[in-house]
Design an enzyme around this catalytic site. Sequence first.
Site, mmCIF file in Angstrom:
data_model
loop_
_atom_site.group_PDB
_atom_site.id
_atom_site.type_symbol
_atom_site.label_atom_id
_atom_site.label_comp_id
_atom_site.label_asym_id
_atom_site.label_seq_id
_atom_site.Cartn_x
_atom_site.Cartn_y
_atom_site.Cartn_z
ATOM 1 N N ARG A 82 0.780 -1.257 0.048
ATOM 2 C CA ARG A 82 -0.019 -0.031 0.061
ATOM 3 C C ARG A 82 0.726 1.184 -0.079
ATOM 4 N NH1 ARG A 82 -2.837 -1.007 5.617
ATOM 5 N NH2 ARG A 82 -0.925 -1.773 6.069
ATOM 6 N N GLN A 127 0.095 25.443 17.632
ATOM 7 C CA GLN A 127 -0.266 25.961 16.254
ATOM 8 C C GLN A 127 0.503 24.604 15.359
ATOM 9 O OE1 GLN A 127 0.408 30.005 15.653
ATOM 10 N NE2 GLN A 127 0.932 29.695 13.443
ATOM 11 N N ASN A 171 1.337 24.651 11.146
ATOM 12 C CA ASN A 171 1.741 25.472 9.848
ATOM 13 C C ASN A 171 1.925 24.278 8.723
ATOM 14 O OD1 ASN A 171 1.102 27.759 11.398
ATOM 15 N ND2 ASN A 171 3.253 28.432 11.285
ATOM 16 N N ARG A 210 13.368 29.197 1.448
ATOM 17 C CA ARG A 210 12.751 29.918 2.683
ATOM 18 C C ARG A 210 13.520 30.124 3.863
ATOM 19 N NH1 ARG A 210 6.723 29.800 2.082
ATOM 20 N NH2 ARG A 210 6.055 28.589 0.219
ATOM 21 N N HIS A 213 14.717 32.157 9.330
ATOM 22 C CA HIS A 213 13.888 32.658 10.245
ATOM 23 C C HIS A 213 14.309 32.221 11.716
ATOM 24 C CE1 HIS A 213 11.185 32.508 6.580
ATOM 25 N NE2 HIS A 213 11.614 33.594 6.548
ATOM 26 N N LYS A 219 9.733 23.758 17.519
ATOM 27 C CA LYS A 219 8.966 23.362 16.349
ATOM 28 C C LYS A 219 9.541 21.845 15.980
ATOM 29 C CE LYS A 219 10.927 26.792 13.536
ATOM 30 N NZ LYS A 219 11.046 27.931 12.603
ATOM 31 N N HIS A 243 16.372 28.857 10.893
ATOM 32 C CA HIS A 243 15.902 27.912 10.162
ATOM 33 C C HIS A 243 15.463 28.145 8.945
ATOM 34 C CE1 HIS A 243 12.373 24.794 8.564
ATOM 35 N NE2 HIS A 243 13.569 23.744 9.090
ATOM 36 N N TYR A 256 4.828 21.872 10.029
ATOM 37 C CA TYR A 256 5.563 22.534 11.310
ATOM 38 C C TYR A 256 4.489 22.367 12.381
ATOM 39 C CZ TYR A 256 7.625 25.298 7.360
ATOM 40 O OH TYR A 256 8.167 25.812 6.275
#
Length: 198
Positions: A23, A47, A49, A59, A62, A72, A119, A132
């Site tokens: 599968r 949270q 994201n 990206r 940060h 995170k 990151h 995240y």
Amino acid sequence: MRIDETGIPGTYRVLPEVLSDERGHFYESARHSELTARTGLPFTVRQVNNSVSRKGVLRGVHCNDVPDGASKLVTCVRGAILDVMVDLRVGSPAFGRHEVTRLSADDGVALYLPGSIGHAFLTLEEGTCVNYLLSTEYVPGAMVDLDALDAELDLPWDLTGPPVRSAKDAAAPSLAEVLASGRLPHYSPPPVRGAETP
């Protein structure tokens, strides 16, 4: 799963056991009790994201400007990324050091990092999705951005051409400029875990 500390104190690679059959595959991305036991910090998700990006998107970098910023757990759930963590904590024995990990939907490897760690990532496939899990909710103004292409950071992107970046990321200041601003977090040693009971 196996949880290994990286060369940056307080950051971890989470290596799941991947179960495969006709599968596809299945793995645990995180288990609260194991993350808490290994890191010495309670990890509660406040949270979630997701980012979806085309190939060649860069990206970051940060980080939060406070040492207790959002921890995170980063997982690639579709496609693949070259993920870079960089220690930006002033006074850290690993200041400026970076760790590179290839994350993909197939291997299920995840990264756990405190919010005070820089990151960034480069997407390696079209339609890459990164998930995240954050220990705190987003606070406007608490994020510090640095130029991921800053020569002083010397991050190993292995680019074949210019990356796709947001206007905000492309305009981010250099490490020297952010250091001069005083906005980088200060290092606090990780908590000492107590002796394990039998």
